[in-house]
Design an enzyme around this catalytic site. Structure first.
Site, mmCIF file in Angstrom:
data_model
loop_
_atom_site.group_PDB
_atom_site.id
_atom_site.type_symbol
_atom_site.label_atom_id
_atom_site.label_comp_id
_atom_site.label_asym_id
_atom_site.label_seq_id
_atom_site.Cartn_x
_atom_site.Cartn_y
_atom_site.Cartn_z
ATOM 1 N N HIS A 39 0.828 -1.202 0.000
ATOM 2 C CA HIS A 39 0.000 0.000 0.000
ATOM 3 C C HIS A 39 0.867 1.258 0.000
ATOM 4 O O HIS A 39 0.567 2.225 -0.702
ATOM 5 C CB HIS A 39 -0.916 0.007 1.225
ATOM 6 C CG HIS A 39 -1.919 -1.094 1.243
ATOM 7 N ND1 HIS A 39 -3.282 -0.877 1.232
ATOM 8 C CD2 HIS A 39 -1.769 -2.442 1.276
ATOM 9 C CE1 HIS A 39 -3.926 -2.037 1.250
ATOM 10 N NE2 HIS A 39 -3.025 -3.004 1.281
ATOM 11 N N ASP A 136 -6.407 5.448 2.041
ATOM 12 C CA ASP A 136 -6.457 4.047 1.640
ATOM 13 C C ASP A 136 -7.874 3.537 1.825
ATOM 14 O O ASP A 136 -8.537 3.838 2.816
ATOM 15 C CB ASP A 136 -5.487 3.238 2.504
ATOM 16 C CG ASP A 136 -5.155 1.885 1.906
ATOM 17 O OD1 ASP A 136 -6.097 1.085 1.697
ATOM 18 O OD2 ASP A 136 -3.973 1.602 1.681
#
Length: 523
Positions: A39, A136
């Site tokens: 990520h 995110d």
């Protein structure tokens, strides 16, 4: 009192208002990735591109991860409008940060919200407030805090459009009683899901929906986080239209605006150059072994099997032995990335040294490193195959480089990616059993590197790789980035959302009645 669980799910529809730039204030964007390398890396690449476009960027990472990201000073020096902030992840120093272990996920979901709120308050008390948050998709607390402060939010999903689409079908599967499933078959087919006919298996589902023995609360939380992203003003995906057109169409019915900026790593390289201070070079949590590039220079074209299982996977010592002997038995030269912590309860380097002595040919055929610059390795002409866990970053990087894949998925989006690599895109081979044995490894390597199947897979890969790279060469995937800059709010005024349905409502409210039903509790 109205029973919200009894809502007619067929009428559910959510439409946020589009982002509306509204003042002369300089935009300042805060990016907040989930603290896992898969990520952090794409978020850093996006931060670079936005900074290069003239936007002031605040990159927020956990204190633990910030210490592991090498040379952030070099990034800040190259991109003067890129700034770094940190936040505690709420875990003790010696606690595992592996996503599969659970504590990190729960801590990020519950424990970071007060600290994030304090940070936003502190930044907004200054002369230059945050005007947009890019969060995110696994984190819903930034969305909640942003709404408190009236700051627009954009969700960034580091996984595929396909895997994200699966999340939004989960309430339907729960309502139908298909999950949680009653038997012990983790790869059983899921029926009746549009776009996935004959291709969706139980182990493709997110969280513990794919693991009957796991704590189902993890799955509830994960889906709830994703549904909350429906409140965002836009969605960013590291993909391109030709790769996932049907799923992008599906997601466009959920999100007001979608930016497809993949392959992100190739776009970043094209726009910013291949610098040692780029995100691709600096976001690794282990020191890169550059000697492997010299070793590759000595190998014939398309002869080497590159082996890497990402930043979090662990295996047992006997599983590592099976992999090693399978690679050696294939007779193909290999470059194998083995982190020092890859073996549970043991030291990978010691095991490899011992096995190399036992099998003299191993030292001649292969090279083992603790970490390598994956993008550079895949782009090397000597690499002809990639034995991978099929994380989305690895999948996209392999497609861009034109390197066929041997799929050894473990968890998360990896099993679904592997199925599409093998059965839909036909650019690799998926293992057809769940065993860790040397024969399976040897057969997979030979299937990908030899014979007619190799020719067919390489042909399919070249077509897909050409499409991916055309986006970069022609600047097509730069257009969404430019649009993203234009759409980035220049004020902290939050656009008013019109809630016509339950997108983003609490997940337990959607399936609360269904969870209690007999179809979900049968043994």
């Amino acid at each position: 009192m109205e029973d919200r669980n009894a809502m007619d799910m067929s009428r559910i529809k959510y439409r946020p208002q589009p982002l509306r730039p509204a003042s002369m204030v300089q935009p300042r964007v805060l990016l907040f990735p989930f603290p896992a390398l898969g990520h952090v890396k794409p978020f850093l690449s996006l931060a670079e591109l936005l900074s290069d476009a003239g936007i002031d960027v605040v990159f927020l990472s956990t204190e633990y991860n910030h210490r592991r990201i090498s040379n952030t000073e070099a990034l800040a020096s190259r991109f003067p409008t890129l700034h770094f902030e940190t936040i505690p992840d709420g875990l003790p120093p010696n606690e595992s940060r592996a996503l599969a272990d659970g504590p990190l996920y729960f801590s990020m979901r519950e424990g970071t919200k007060p600290r994030f709120r304090q940070l936003i308050q502190s930044l907004n008390d200054g002369r230059w407030p945050i005007t947009c948050i890019i969060t995110d998709i696994m984190l819903s607390s930034p969305i909640e805090v942003a709404e408190e402060f009236g700051i627009p939010v954009i969700a960034f999903c580091p996984c595929s459009a396909r895997y994200l689409s699966i999340h939004f079908f989960i309430p339907k599967l729960v309502e139908e009683g298909q999950i949680p499933y009653a038997d012990d078959d983790p790869i059983g087919e899921i029926q009746g899901v549009p776009l996935f006919e004959g291709l969706l298996r139980r182990n493709h589902l997110p969280g513990s929906w794919s693991d009957k023995s796991a704590d189902i609360s993890f799955s509830h939380g994960l889906i709830n986080q994703t549904l909350a992203a429906g409140r965002a003003s836009a969605l960013i995906l590291n993909t391109f239209d030709e790769l996932e057109a049907p799923f992008l169409t599906h997601l466009s019915s959920i999100f007001n605006k979608i930016y497809t900026i993949g392959p992100l790593h190739a776009l970043s390289k094209s726009r910013l150059g291949d610098s040692s201070s780029s995100a691709s070079a600096l976001s690794g949590f282990w020191k890169e072994d550059r000697a492997c590039m010299s070793w590759l220079d000595c190998q014939p074209p398309r002869s080497v099997v590159f082996v890497s299982f990402g930043s979090t996977m662990k295996m047992k010592a006997d599983e590592l032995r099976e992999f090693w002997y399978g690679l050696v038995s294939s007779g193909k030269p290999f470059l194998c990335v083995l982190r020092s912590d890859v073996v549970s309860g043991g030291e990978a380097a010691e095991l490899i040294e011992q096995m190399a002595e036992e099998e003299g040919a191993g030292g001649k055929l292969g090279m083992v490193v603790e970490w390598a610059a994956q993008e550079k390795v895949l782009s090397h002409p000597a690499v002809g195959g990639f034995l991978t866990h099929c994380g989305w970053n690895s999948t996209v990087e392999s497609i861009a480089a034109g390197v066929p894949m041997m799929c050894w998925p473990i968890l998360g989006d990896q099993p679904s990616n592997a199925t599409w690599i093998d059965r839909v895109w036909k650019i690799g081979v998926e293992r057809n059993n769940r065993e860790w044995d040397r024969l399976t490894v040897e057969k997979m390597v030979r299937a990908l590197m030899e014979g007619q199947k190799r020719v067919e897979i390489q042909r399919s890969m070249e077509k897909l790789s050409k499409l991916a790279n055309e986006k970069v060469v022609r600047g097509i995937n730069l257009h969404p980035t430019i649009s993203l800059k234009k759409d980035t709010p220049t004020t902290s005024e939050h656009p008013r959302h019109e809630f016509e349905n339950m997108r983003g409502m609490n997940y337990e409210m959607l399936v609360g009645n269904a969870i209690k039903s007999p179809t979900l509790t049968k043994k």
